[in-house]
Motif scaffolding. Structure first.
Motif, PDB file in Angstrom:
ATOM      1  N   ILE A  30       0.850  -1.192   0.000  1.00  0.00           N
ATOM      2  CA  ILE A  30       0.000   0.000   0.000  1.00  0.00           C
ATOM      3  C   ILE A  30       0.884   1.240   0.000  1.00  0.00           C
ATOM      4  CG2 ILE A  30      -1.783   1.270   1.242  1.00  0.00           C
ATOM      5  CD1 ILE A  30      -2.500  -1.471   2.553  1.00  0.00           C
ATOM      6  N   ALA A  31       0.620   2.129  -0.945  1.00  0.00           N
ATOM      7  CA  ALA A  31       1.316   3.409  -0.995  1.00  0.00           C
ATOM      8  C   ALA A  31       0.389   4.476  -0.425  1.00  0.00           C
ATOM      9  CB  ALA A  31       1.690   3.757  -2.437  1.00  0.00           C
ATOM     10  N   LEU A  32       0.753   5.050   0.699  1.00  0.00           N
ATOM     11  CA  LEU A  32       0.029   6.201   1.232  1.00  0.00           C
ATOM     12  C   LEU A  32       0.737   7.429   0.673  1.00  0.00           C
ATOM     13  CD1 LEU A  32      -2.135   7.470   2.951  1.00  0.00           C
ATOM     14  CD2 LEU A  32      -0.695   7.105   4.969  1.00  0.00           C
ATOM     15  N   VAL A  33       0.136   8.024  -0.353  1.00  0.00           N
ATOM     16  CA  VAL A  33       0.807   9.049  -1.160  1.00  0.00           C
ATOM     17  C   VAL A  33       0.408  10.448  -0.699  1.00  0.00           C
ATOM     18  CG1 VAL A  33       1.150   9.952  -3.493  1.00  0.00           C
ATOM     19  CG2 VAL A  33       0.856   7.488  -3.127  1.00  0.00           C
ATOM     20  N   THR A  34       1.405  11.272  -0.441  1.00  0.00           N
ATOM     21  CA  THR A  34       1.141  12.676  -0.140  1.00  0.00           C
ATOM     22  C   THR A  34       1.612  13.544  -1.303  1.00  0.00           C
ATOM     23  OG1 THR A  34       3.261  12.959   1.015  1.00  0.00           O
ATOM     24  CG2 THR A  34       1.345  12.350   2.350  1.00  0.00           C
ATOM     25  N   THR A  35       0.848  14.602  -1.541  1.00  0.00           N
ATOM     26  CA  THR A  35       1.174  15.576  -2.582  1.00  0.00           C
ATOM     27  C   THR A  35       0.769  16.955  -2.083  1.00  0.00           C
ATOM     28  OG1 THR A  35      -1.011  15.275  -3.614  1.00  0.00           O
ATOM     29  CG2 THR A  35       0.802  13.934  -4.484  1.00  0.00           C
ATOM     30  N   GLU A 114      -7.406  15.539   9.098  1.00  0.00           N
ATOM     31  CA  GLU A 114      -8.592  14.773   9.485  1.00  0.00           C
ATOM     32  C   GLU A 114      -8.202  13.486  10.205  1.00  0.00           C
ATOM     33  OE1 GLU A 114     -11.804  15.691   9.075  1.00  0.00           O
ATOM     34  OE2 GLU A 114     -11.106  17.614   8.269  1.00  0.00           O
ATOM     35  N   ALA A 115      -7.101  12.855   9.765  1.00  0.00           N
ATOM     36  CA  ALA A 115      -6.661  11.587  10.346  1.00  0.00           C
ATOM     37  C   ALA A 115      -5.789  11.774  11.581  1.00  0.00           C
ATOM     38  CB  ALA A 115      -5.893  10.781   9.294  1.00  0.00           C
ATOM     39  N   GLY A 116      -5.443  13.005  11.905  1.00  0.00           N
ATOM     40  CA  GLY A 116      -4.595  13.254  13.065  1.00  0.00           C
ATOM     41  C   GLY A 116      -3.159  12.838  12.849  1.00  0.00           C
ATOM     42  N   LEU A 117      -2.674  12.954  11.618  1.00  0.00           N
ATOM     43  CA  LEU A 117      -1.308  12.558  11.286  1.00  0.00           C
ATOM     44  C   LEU A 117      -0.372  13.758  11.356  1.00  0.00           C
ATOM     45  CD1 LEU A 117      -2.071  10.234   8.248  1.00  0.00           C
ATOM     46  CD2 LEU A 117      -1.086   9.514  10.434  1.00  0.00           C
ATOM     47  N   SER A 118       0.700  13.626  12.102  1.00  0.00           N
ATOM     48  CA  SER A 118       1.705  14.686  12.177  1.00  0.00           C
ATOM     49  C   SER A 118       2.628  14.602  10.972  1.00  0.00           C
ATOM     50  CB  SER A 118       2.522  14.551  13.462  1.00  0.00           C
ATOM     51  OG  SER A 118       1.697  14.686  14.594  1.00  0.00           O
ATOM     52  N   THR A 119       2.973  15.740  10.401  1.00  0.00           N
ATOM     53  CA  THR A 119       3.818  15.778   9.211  1.00  0.00           C
ATOM     54  C   THR A 119       4.900  16.845   9.361  1.00  0.00           C
ATOM     55  OG1 THR A 119       2.449  17.412   8.046  1.00  0.00           O
ATOM     56  CG2 THR A 119       1.864  15.091   7.766  1.00  0.00           C
ATOM     57  N   VAL A 120       5.901  16.713   8.513  1.00  0.00           N
ATOM     58  CA  VAL A 120       6.923  17.748   8.360  1.00  0.00           C
ATOM     59  C   VAL A 120       7.111  17.968   6.861  1.00  0.00           C
ATOM     60  CG1 VAL A 120       8.127  17.230  10.512  1.00  0.00           C
ATOM     61  CG2 VAL A 120       8.778  16.040   8.401  1.00  0.00           C
ATOM     62  N   PRO A 121       7.647  19.116   6.453  1.00  0.00           N
ATOM     63  CA  PRO A 121       7.891  19.334   5.023  1.00  0.00           C
ATOM     64  C   PRO A 121       8.869  18.305   4.467  1.00  0.00           C
ATOM     65  CG  PRO A 121       8.014  21.411   6.238  1.00  0.00           C
ATOM     66  CD  PRO A 121       7.961  20.312   7.257  1.00  0.00           C
ATOM     67  N   GLY A 122       8.706  17.960   3.195  1.00  0.00           N
ATOM     68  CA  GLY A 122       9.640  17.053   2.552  1.00  0.00           C
ATOM     69  C   GLY A 122      11.023  17.660   2.469  1.00  0.00           C
ATOM     70  N   GLN A 123      12.027  16.819   2.314  1.00  0.00           N
ATOM     71  CA  GLN A 123      13.405  17.306   2.219  1.00  0.00           C
ATOM     72  C   GLN A 123      13.819  17.551   0.779  1.00  0.00           C
ATOM     73  OE1 GLN A 123      16.348  15.661   4.893  1.00  0.00           O
ATOM     74  NE2 GLN A 123      17.863  15.507   3.245  1.00  0.00           N
ATOM     75  N   MET A 124      13.493  16.618  -0.147  1.00  0.00           N
ATOM     76  CA  MET A 124      13.895  16.768  -1.543  1.00  0.00           C
ATOM     77  C   MET A 124      12.710  17.057  -2.460  1.00  0.00           C
ATOM     78  SD  MET A 124      16.810  13.775  -1.795  1.00  0.00           S
ATOM     79  CE  MET A 124      17.529  14.451  -3.297  1.00  0.00           C
ATOM     80  N   VAL A 125      11.504  16.982  -1.909  1.00  0.00           N
ATOM     81  CA  VAL A 125      10.290  17.329  -2.647  1.00  0.00           C
ATOM     82  C   VAL A 125       9.417  18.162  -1.722  1.00  0.00           C
ATOM     83  CG1 VAL A 125      10.354  15.255  -4.091  1.00  0.00           C
ATOM     84  CG2 VAL A 125       9.096  15.215  -1.923  1.00  0.00           C
ATOM     85  N   ARG A 126       8.392  18.797  -2.289  1.00  0.00           N
ATOM     86  CA  ARG A 126       7.543  19.673  -1.487  1.00  0.00           C
ATOM     87  C   ARG A 126       6.445  18.929  -0.739  1.00  0.00           C
ATOM     88  NH1 ARG A 126       6.423  23.561  -6.458  1.00  0.00           N
ATOM     89  NH2 ARG A 126       6.937  21.563  -7.445  1.00  0.00           N
ATOM     90  N   SER A 127       6.132  17.719  -1.158  1.00  0.00           N
ATOM     91  CA  SER A 127       5.058  16.977  -0.506  1.00  0.00           C
ATOM     92  C   SER A 127       5.441  16.653   0.934  1.00  0.00           C
ATOM     93  CB  SER A 127       4.737  15.702  -1.279  1.00  0.00           C
ATOM     94  OG  SER A 127       5.908  15.039  -1.688  1.00  0.00           O
ATOM     95  N   PRO A 128       4.469  16.700   1.848  1.00  0.00           N
ATOM     96  CA  PRO A 128       4.783  16.479   3.268  1.00  0.00           C
ATOM     97  C   PRO A 128       5.128  15.029   3.570  1.00  0.00           C
ATOM     98  CG  PRO A 128       2.416  16.734   2.957  1.00  0.00           C
ATOM     99  CD  PRO A 128       3.054  17.043   1.636  1.00  0.00           C
TER     100      PRO A 128
END
Length: 222
Positions: A30-35, A114-128
């Protein structure tokens, strides 16, 4: 001898082909994809038509089913507009939050919030990057293959990977599969865990020959 039932895909409906494929090609990672959109709106969605295809160059593939009225899903549109995405490997602890990201929210909704997921900015791409994921593959779009009116395959080149530190040996790059605790998609609404594992080493031709050699009978002279 085991009996088998044959299905001619030309005689099946699209839905029938789908049911056969998701029930036989199992388990699927499963790929959980962020953009992010070109306006900067984050998005996340899970895809089980996903796998890694080659390591040189490092290419992953995601199969996306867009809407029947030819509108793009947020993931497909954002990747077309920005050329970037991040694939997160989903572990057992992430399943419930991953399912929240599967809800068909509008493009203005941040599924990760909505899912309560903590994120940080990507390092080599802009997606979180989702911090709870055991691994995150930062990708740039390589090719988009339009394979049907509403279906496309997105090939992405992996430009960087985050792996949870307690699951990887940084000196030899061995990744602990048990610590990854990844889940896979089965047919219908079913998932599979990957902690039940076994090892098989592929033999060399010489090892196979030695293993399968038929011993010759000993001839005793009278």
């Amino acid at each position: 001898m085991t009996n088998h039932t044959h299905f001619d895909f030309a005689k099946l409906t699209e839905r029938e082909r789908y049911k056969i494929l998701i029930g036989t090609v199992i388990p699927r990672p499963i790929a959980l994809v962020t953009t992010v959109s070109k306006e900067g709106q984050p998005n996340a969605g899970p895809f089980s038509f996903f796998n890694v295809l080659t390591h040189d160059p490092a290419i992953v593939a995601i199969g996306v089913e867009n809407y029947a009225d030819m509108r793009f899903k947020d993931t497909a549109r954002n990747i077309r507009e920005t050329g970037e995405f991040t694939v997160h490997i989903c572990d057992n602890a992430l399943v419930d939050q991953m399912e929240v990201c599967a809800i068909k929210f509008g493009p203005e909704v941040n599924e990760m919030e909505e899912a309560g997921l903590s994120t940080v900015p990507g390092q080599m791409v802009r997606s979180p990057r989702i911090l709870a994921a055991p691994a995150a593959l930062e990708c740039r779009r390589h090719t988009t293959l339009q394979v049907g009116p509403a279906r496309e395959i997105i090939l992405g080149e992996v430009v960087g990977v985050f792996v949870r530190s307690d699951a990887v040996n940084s000196s030899n790059l061995h990744i602990d599969q048990q610590m990854m605790d990844a889940v896979g998609r089965m047919g219908g609404h079913t998932y599979a865990r990957t902690r039940d594992q076994f090892d098989i080493k592929t033999l060399t031709p010489d090892e196979w020959a030695a293993q399968t050699a038929i011993p010759r009978p000993t001839i005793v002279s009278g």
